[in-house]
Enzyme design. Structure first.
Site, mmCIF file in Angstrom:
data_model
loop_
_atom_site.group_PDB
_atom_site.id
_atom_site.type_symbol
_atom_site.label_atom_id
_atom_site.label_comp_id
_atom_site.label_asym_id
_atom_site.label_seq_id
_atom_site.Cartn_x
_atom_site.Cartn_y
_atom_site.Cartn_z
ATOM 1 N N TYR A 34 -44.399 -63.704 88.407
ATOM 2 C CA TYR A 34 -43.503 -63.561 87.246
ATOM 3 C C TYR A 34 -44.143 -64.190 86.015
ATOM 4 O O TYR A 34 -44.650 -65.318 86.084
ATOM 5 C CB TYR A 34 -42.167 -64.254 87.533
ATOM 6 C CG TYR A 34 -41.258 -64.313 86.328
ATOM 7 C CD1 TYR A 34 -40.287 -63.335 86.115
ATOM 8 C CD2 TYR A 34 -41.392 -65.335 85.377
ATOM 9 C CE1 TYR A 34 -39.484 -63.370 84.984
ATOM 10 C CE2 TYR A 34 -40.586 -65.374 84.245
ATOM 11 C CZ TYR A 34 -39.630 -64.391 84.058
ATOM 12 O OH TYR A 34 -38.838 -64.422 82.941
ATOM 13 N N GLU A 62 -40.929 -60.109 79.143
ATOM 14 C CA GLU A 62 -40.856 -60.443 80.565
ATOM 15 C C GLU A 62 -41.675 -59.436 81.371
ATOM 16 O O GLU A 62 -41.512 -58.223 81.212
ATOM 17 C CB GLU A 62 -39.395 -60.395 81.011
ATOM 18 C CG GLU A 62 -39.159 -61.097 82.325
ATOM 19 C CD GLU A 62 -37.670 -61.203 82.631
ATOM 20 O OE1 GLU A 62 -36.998 -60.170 82.702
ATOM 21 O OE2 GLU A 62 -37.196 -62.348 82.791
#
Ligand code: GDP
Ligand code: MN
Length: 392
Positions: free
Chosen positions: A112, A200
């Site tokens: 991530y 993101e």
């Protein structure tokens, strides 16, 4: 402002962030053509991805991998036009009007990466975690230490030593480190240059053949900075936004639709927040946040009122105004003209104070329309919640 994954990937690619090969498709025919090209160029599979302004598409059935052209066509047929429900769309879901068809990658690890504005420090913060593919909120709740954070000094970007620190703490093998450092620095540069409020990459992947990719990409932008990014403003997809919110933005009204049944019209964000709180305290649920602004004119008030009443969930309306720059008589004129136009039947509770309040009250009384007058905020909240309960 939000944009689609395919648009975010186009922006990021310009900064040197590695994204899988692929194209957006508006129709089934276009999706078939992109699939054909990707296989012709040597892809061993493709992924068909719904393009909506919400995450969690994978779990909702909006992301499908195909090994053959036939399977890809089938997935495209199923996903295009579907009402995709994810934890971010609400139960009604969002209609899929576009697809992204991409070459698949042989995933080794899913990680991530994210960049958000940290209001406490006034800086962008770069976040990374080994738990890719999961919702970061879940990771943060269960194990906050699993999130690696580095603040970005404004104007300097993510420094190479910071990027190396993150790469090592992600446990990346030596062969990935220099690529990951470049990837993360490019990502931070893109965020800063575009005035993004959120970037993101979930998942950020390593492949079994030693490459790195942004498999997913999400970018949100600071609305207040859009005036200096006309190219980004062009990416706005109004069909993805709530129609009432789009209508409100035309008149510079700060309107957010919520799930309750008490419509609120308030001036000033602080008073609007307090009004929503007190409605809940009185046992009700606000249908919206609406700040008509300190300097609203009669036209804006009229539109605000029309927007409120066009929400089918609204059963009663609370107008809570402290007349400062927006004078109460201006507001009253707006309400009366909107009420006449929309021929509303719903109970309306008024709590008015401030500049020209006497004139405003007179206008409302003489209009012949029926209003419930409240003295205090608490009184107003109780009256409007009771009124909303009485309407089916
Ligand atoms: P989201 O659910 O809206 O966040 O959409 P993502 O783009 O993150 O896709 C969801 C999941 O689908 C990812 O976490 C991956 O596990 C999987 N996925 C997406 N693209 C590929 C791909 O090219 N190959 C494989 N094997 N899986 C993929
Ligand atoms: Mn994702």
């Amino acid at each position: 402002m939000k944009i689609h994954e395919y648009q975010a990937k186009e922006i990021l690619a310009k900064y040197g962030v590695a994204v899988p090969k692929g194209e957006m498709a508006n129709t089934l025919e276009e999706a078939i053509e992109v699939t054909r090209l990707l296989f012709a160029e040597g892809a061993s599979g493709v992924v068909v991805k719904a393009q909506i302004h919400a995450g969690g598409r994978g779990k909702g059935g909006g992301v499908k991998v195909a090994k053959t052209r036939e399977d890809a066509e089938l997935h495209a047929k199923n996903i295009l036009g579907m009402q995709l429900v994810t934890h971010q769309t609400g139960p009604a879901g969002q209609k899929v009007q576009r697809l992204l068809v991409e070459e698949t990658a042989a995933i080794d690890r899913e990680l991530y990466l994210g960049i958000v504005l940290d209001r406490a420090t006034g800086k962008l913060v770069f976040m990374a975690s080994q738990a890719g593919g999961m919702e970061i909120e879940e990771v943060a709740a269960k194990d906050p230490n699993a999130i690696i954070k580095e603040h970005i000094l404004p104007g300097f970007g993510l420094r190479s030593f910071q990027a190396r620190e993150i790469a090592f703490r992600l446990g990346l093998e030596a062969r990935y480190i220099s690529g990951a450092v470049k990837f993360m620095m490019a990502l931070a540069r893109a965020a800063e240059d575009t005035d993004a409020s959120l970037v993101e990459i979930n998942p950020f992947i390593t492949t079994t053949d030693g490459r790195l990719f942004a498999l997913d990409a999400k970018m949100n932008f600071d609305d207040n900075a859009l005036s200096r990014h006309p190219d980004i403003l062009e990416l706005r997809d109004i069909s993805e936004e709530d129609p009432l919110e789009v209508e409100a933005s035309k008149y510079n009204l700060n309107y957010i639709k919520l799930d309750g049944n008490v419509g609120c019209m308030v001036n000033g964000a602080g008073l609007a927040m307090a009004t929503m709180d007190i409605i809940q305290y009185a046992g009700g649920m606000p249908a919206n946040f609406l700040d008509v602004g300190g300097g609203a004119n009669e036209e804006q008030v009229t539109h605000a009122f029309e927007i409120l009443l066009s929400d089918q969930n609204v059963k009663a309306v609370l107008i809570n105004i402290f007349g400062g720059i927006l004078r109460v008589d201006t507001l009253a004129n707006g309400i009366v003209s909107a009420a006449r136009k929309t021929k509303f039947q719903l109970p309306i509770v008024l709590r008015l104070e401030g500049t020209n309040v006497e004139q405003g009250r007179k206008t409302l009384q003489e209009s012949g329309l029926k209003f419930i007058v409240a003295q205090t905020m608490k009184d107003a909240a109780e009256k409007v919640v009771a009124a909303a309960k009485g309407v089916q």
